[in-house]
Design an enzyme around this catalytic site. Sequence first.
Site, PDB file in Angstrom:
ATOM      1  N   ASN A 153       0.758  -1.082  -0.157  1.00 18.81           N
ATOM      2  CA  ASN A 153      -0.142   0.015  -0.115  1.00 18.81           C
ATOM      3  C   ASN A 153       1.047   1.203  -0.066  1.00 18.81           C
ATOM      4  OD1 ASN A 153      -2.052  -1.675   0.108  1.00 18.81           O
ATOM      5  ND2 ASN A 153      -2.465  -1.529   2.296  1.00 18.81           N
ATOM      6  N   HIS A 206       5.821  -0.979  -2.928  1.00 16.79           N
ATOM      7  CA  HIS A 206       5.392  -0.147  -4.088  1.00 16.79           C
ATOM      8  C   HIS A 206       5.534   1.681  -3.667  1.00 16.79           C
ATOM      9  CE1 HIS A 206       2.845  -3.678  -5.309  1.00 16.79           C
ATOM     10  NE2 HIS A 206       4.194  -3.997  -5.356  1.00 16.79           N
ATOM     11  N   CYS A 234      12.544  13.159  -7.105  1.00  9.22           N
ATOM     12  CA  CYS A 234      13.233  14.002  -8.080  1.00  9.22           C
ATOM     13  C   CYS A 234      13.607  13.322  -9.276  1.00  9.22           C
ATOM     14  CB  CYS A 234      13.743  15.137  -7.334  1.00  9.22           C
ATOM     15  SG  CYS A 234      14.235  16.327  -8.560  1.00  9.22           S
ATOM     16  N   CYS A 239      11.569  20.842  -6.574  1.00 12.24           N
ATOM     17  CA  CYS A 239      11.950  19.942  -5.768  1.00 12.24           C
ATOM     18  C   CYS A 239      12.849  20.761  -4.652  1.00 12.24           C
ATOM     19  CB  CYS A 239      13.210  19.329  -6.412  1.00 12.24           C
ATOM     20  SG  CYS A 239      14.463  18.221  -5.187  1.00 12.24           S
ATOM     21  N   GLY A 271      -5.066  -9.102   3.254  1.00 14.24           N
ATOM     22  CA  GLY A 271      -5.933  -8.111   2.221  1.00 14.24           C
ATOM     23  C   GLY A 271      -5.126  -8.030   1.068  1.00 14.24           C
ATOM     24  N   THR A 272      -4.725  -9.219   0.217  1.00 15.38           N
ATOM     25  CA  THR A 272      -4.375  -8.766  -0.954  1.00 15.38           C
ATOM     26  C   THR A 272      -4.642  -9.837  -1.843  1.00 15.38           C
ATOM     27  OG1 THR A 272      -2.250  -8.646  -2.290  1.00 15.38           O
ATOM     28  CG2 THR A 272      -2.145 -10.069  -0.155  1.00 15.38           C
ATOM     29  N   ASN A 279      -7.994 -12.872   4.674  1.00 19.85           N
ATOM     30  CA  ASN A 279      -8.343 -12.152   3.482  1.00 19.85           C
ATOM     31  C   ASN A 279      -9.819 -12.032   3.394  1.00 19.85           C
ATOM     32  OD1 ASN A 279      -7.412 -10.340   1.316  1.00 19.85           O
ATOM     33  ND2 ASN A 279      -8.420 -12.113  -0.162  1.00 19.85           N
ATOM     34  N   GLU A 295     -11.915 -12.775   1.121  1.00 25.77           N
ATOM     35  CA  GLU A 295     -12.253 -13.926   0.311  1.00 25.77           C
ATOM     36  C   GLU A 295     -11.042 -14.602  -0.014  1.00 25.77           C
ATOM     37  OE1 GLU A 295     -14.378 -11.802  -2.946  1.00 25.77           O
ATOM     38  OE2 GLU A 295     -12.319 -10.982  -3.500  1.00 25.77           O
ATOM     39  N   ALA A 324     -10.663  -7.830   7.580  1.00 24.22           N
ATOM     40  CA  ALA A 324      -9.471  -7.555   8.243  1.00 24.22           C
ATOM     41  C   ALA A 324      -9.510  -6.926   9.514  1.00 24.22           C
ATOM     42  CB  ALA A 324      -8.596  -6.778   7.399  1.00 24.22           C
TER      43      ALA A 324
END
Length: 233
Positions: free
Chosen positions: A92, A109, A117, A136, A175-176, A201, A203, A219
């Site tokens: 996340n 991620h 920059c 910047c 949760g992924t 999760n 599902e 969750a």
Amino acid sequence: MTDISSIVILTGAGISAESGIDTFRSAGGLWEQHKVEDVATPEGFARDPDLVLGFYDMRREALAKVRPNAAHTALARLEREFAGELLLVTQNVDDLHERGGSDQVLHMHGELKSALCLSCEVRSRWDAPMACRPPCPVCQASSLRPDVVWFGEMPYQMERIYAALQRADLFVSIGTSGAVYPAAGFVQEARTAGAQTLELNLEPSEGTAHFHEARHGPAGALVPQWVEEVLSA
Ligand code: OAD
């Protein structure tokens, strides 16, 4: 649950869903509202930087309206109270783990609240819009991009993650959907190295068959319950 001295946790958009942040692949989720190739690739950014900067400005602004939920605060409790080694890896880009109290979060991620920059390659904490091309803070060039990993780019700190997966006694995925590699492959990596593996999760995920155990539900309920089990073992 005895004999656990090293845990790796992977979280995804589902842990922030109960806080009000859209997941990616649910009905009406972010990837139904926006084309991945337009807003989450280097090519999309080169084609239409205004569109891309605006997309991440919108997501950054939305963070001000949401709060961490019981799953985030439970993982912060685990960080404080678990005596062994813990690595919390999140896909996340939100800051809800930190606002829930976790101090050590690896954002594989990237983060909405970080700017990269393209001129001096320095990262800066960032809370403001970018579509207006601000300078910047380090080199003053108007060359900032969101410090997030796009498709086709290498996620951050992979060596550190794989080293922790090799040492882990327990790998927990929360949760992924298990749709995006390399994160989707962590369960097999950990399992091959000898870890127990647990999915929490809403599902069954795409990779659910790879886990020793899977618990399905929100969750906000499953994570506090699991943390309690670990800490009372
Ligand atoms: P997805 O949207 O693919 O999956 C979210 C998962 O969370 C689904 O399996 C849902 O069933 C589950 N879920 C939804 N609500 C939940 C709840 N309340 N409690 C528990 N689970 C819930 O999101 P990710 O797997 O995080 O990458 O997506 C992985 C990556 O794909 C993202 O980091 C992003 C995206 O494209 C990049 O942008 C590079």
